[in-house]
Motif scaffolding. Structure first.
Motif, mmCIF file in Angstrom:
data_model
loop_
_atom_site.group_PDB
_atom_site.id
_atom_site.type_symbol
_atom_site.label_atom_id
_atom_site.label_comp_id
_atom_site.label_asym_id
_atom_site.label_seq_id
_atom_site.Cartn_x
_atom_site.Cartn_y
_atom_site.Cartn_z
ATOM 1 N N TYR A 300 0.801 -1.220 0.000
ATOM 2 C CA TYR A 300 0.000 0.000 0.000
ATOM 3 C C TYR A 300 0.838 1.276 0.000
ATOM 4 O O TYR A 300 0.357 2.341 0.375
ATOM 5 N N THR A 301 2.088 1.176 -0.456
ATOM 6 C CA THR A 301 2.901 2.371 -0.630
ATOM 7 C C THR A 301 2.231 3.285 -1.651
ATOM 8 O O THR A 301 1.777 2.821 -2.693
ATOM 9 N N HIS A 302 2.151 4.577 -1.354
ATOM 10 C CA HIS A 302 1.521 5.613 -2.178
ATOM 11 C C HIS A 302 -0.002 5.631 -2.030
ATOM 12 O O HIS A 302 -0.671 6.445 -2.677
ATOM 13 N N TYR A 303 -0.586 4.755 -1.201
ATOM 14 C CA TYR A 303 -2.035 4.743 -1.029
ATOM 15 C C TYR A 303 -2.450 5.797 0.004
ATOM 16 O O TYR A 303 -1.663 6.218 0.847
ATOM 17 N N LYS A 304 -3.701 6.207 -0.062
ATOM 18 C CA LYS A 304 -4.239 7.144 0.919
ATOM 19 C C LYS A 304 -4.744 6.366 2.131
ATOM 20 O O LYS A 304 -5.376 5.326 1.999
ATOM 21 N N PHE A 305 -4.442 6.878 3.328
ATOM 22 C CA PHE A 305 -4.890 6.254 4.570
ATOM 23 C C PHE A 305 -5.759 7.252 5.321
ATOM 24 O O PHE A 305 -5.334 8.383 5.570
ATOM 25 N N GLU A 306 -6.960 6.859 5.677
ATOM 26 C CA GLU A 306 -7.873 7.728 6.426
ATOM 27 C C GLU A 306 -8.258 7.056 7.735
ATOM 28 O O GLU A 306 -8.604 5.873 7.751
ATOM 29 N N LEU A 307 -8.197 7.810 8.825
ATOM 30 C CA LEU A 307 -8.561 7.311 10.143
ATOM 31 C C LEU A 307 -9.801 8.074 10.618
ATOM 32 O O LEU A 307 -9.788 9.298 10.716
ATOM 33 N N TRP A 308 -10.883 7.319 10.897
ATOM 34 C CA TRP A 308 -12.153 7.913 11.267
ATOM 35 C C TRP A 308 -12.552 7.525 12.677
ATOM 36 O O TRP A 308 -12.288 6.409 13.126
ATOM 37 N N ASP A 309 -13.171 8.448 13.391
ATOM 38 C CA ASP A 309 -13.810 8.184 14.674
ATOM 39 C C ASP A 309 -15.282 8.460 14.486
ATOM 40 O O ASP A 309 -15.729 9.609 14.562
ATOM 41 N N GLY A 310 -16.052 7.402 14.196
ATOM 42 C CA GLY A 310 -17.447 7.606 13.826
ATOM 43 C C GLY A 310 -17.530 8.323 12.492
ATOM 44 O O GLY A 310 -17.000 7.852 11.495
ATOM 45 N N ASP A 311 -18.166 9.494 12.501
ATOM 46 C CA ASP A 311 -18.287 10.304 11.285
ATOM 47 C C ASP A 311 -17.227 11.396 11.196
ATOM 48 O O ASP A 311 -17.291 12.252 10.302
ATOM 49 N N THR A 312 -16.254 11.383 12.106
ATOM 50 C CA THR A 312 -15.231 12.425 12.146
ATOM 51 C C THR A 312 -13.928 11.907 11.547
ATOM 52 O O THR A 312 -13.387 10.896 12.013
ATOM 53 N N LEU A 313 -13.413 12.581 10.529
ATOM 54 C CA LEU A 313 -12.142 12.230 9.929
ATOM 55 C C LEU A 313 -11.018 12.798 10.776
ATOM 56 O O LEU A 313 -10.881 14.013 10.914
ATOM 57 N N LEU A 314 -10.229 11.893 11.384
ATOM 58 C CA LEU A 314 -9.133 12.339 12.236
ATOM 59 C C LEU A 314 -7.901 12.707 11.431
ATOM 60 O O LEU A 314 -7.103 13.542 11.852
#
Length: 314
Positions: A300-314
């Motif tokens: 997953y090099t160069h991939y986007k990583f998103e961390l969410w807490d419920g509906d909130t993008l951390l």
């Protein structure tokens, strides 16, 4: 003005570097903007006093403004066409020269067969049949629109591709990586890959955030050798960031082991950005995507990583 600002940001020399084509286009739009601005200034001055000016000078200023606008629009169109043709040729050259390609993103086999299939397809195509994308080291390189353009090209030509990779799941644990090395007067470190897995690590040193001396303990969940350096993954993550090159770590073996505790130095990590480790739990099944986590190290090099807490993008 809006279009000029948008194009100036996109084509600014700080972004495009030494690319002569893009720099030429940047200077062209600057000249077009100057022409329009000066022409508009003359137009505004001519109509400041309606009683002293006839309609003819105003019309002349307007025609001059339109002339410059049309002239530079045609120049821009010609330059854009040239850039598109160039990028299409570069894309074909890039792939045929066996450069880096993320076959998982394209939905092709992640081996020589996938590369062979893609090359055989491109050898039958003219550059004008390809999408216009920007080559930048890794191809595709994180731009979803570019990836989808390539996937669309393959499906249009009846080439079977797999689903788009998108993994969704829960965060199982937050961990931390430390690189260690032998103290000048200390014992030698073990050479086996997983030598310290399951041991207890006690780290003492200056917290780089607060400049205070702190101590914390965690379990070694993974032990590996990376570029000839011993790297430990601790779980859970330490509550502070120890100063590398000035902190010490004491490794204690599990109960019942015949091994002895050893003290080492916290050293500079081979990858500064990999100090924080996010361990993912079970994936969420989704037949629309390639939803299972890949096993290979750099999948997953160069991939986007998103961390969410419920509906909130951390």
């Amino acid at each position: 003005k809006r279009v000029f600002r948008e194009m100036s940001i996109t084509l600014h020399p700080d972004k495009v570097g030494d690319d002569p084509v893009l720099l030429g286009r940047f200077h062209a739009i600057r000249e077009a903007s100057d022409a329009l601005t000066k022409g508009r200034a003359e137009y505004d001055k001519a109509i400041e006093n309606q009683e002293l000016n006839e309609i003819a000078p105003r019309c002349e200023a307007f025609l001059i403004m339109m002339y410059f606008w049309l002239l530079h629009a045609l120049l821009d169109w010609a330059q854009i066409e040239g850039m598109i043709e160039s990028t299409k040729k570069e894309l074909k050259k890039y792939i045929l020269n066996d450069r880096n390609i993320d076959f998982r993103a394209l939905g092709l086999d992640h081996n020589d067969e996938g590369r062979k299939e893609l090359k055989e397809f491109l050898e039958t195509k003219k550059p004008e049949d390809l999408p216009a994308l920007q080559v930048n080291g890794q191809y595709p390189h994180g731009n979803r629109n570019d990836i989808m353009a390539l996937r669309s090209m393959l499906t249009t030509n009846k080439i079977h591709i797999g689903p788009y990779p998108l993994v969704t799941g829960k965060v199982a644990a937050l961990e931390q990586q430390l690189c260690i090395r032998k103290l000048d007067s200390g014992a030698e470190l073990a050479t086996e890959e997983a030598a310290y897995a399951g041991w207890t690590a006690t780290v003492s040193g200056i917290d780089v955030s607060t400049n205070e001396l702190k101590t914390a303990t965690a379990e070694v969940v993974r032990s590996e050798v990376m570029f000839k350096q011993r790297v430990l993954t601790l779980g859970p993550a330490l509550p502070f960031e120890p100063e590398m090159g000035a902190s010490q770590i004491t490794l204690s073996p599990p109960a019942g082991s015949s091994s002895k505790a050893i003290t080492a130095e916290v050293w500079f990590h081979v990858y500064r950005s990999r100090l924080q480790v996010i361990r993912l739990g079970e994936e969420k099944e989704d037949a629309q995507y390639d939803w299972k986590l890949a096993e290979d190290r750099n999948a997953y090099t160069h991939y986007k990583f998103e961390l969410w807490d419920g509906d909130t993008l951390l």
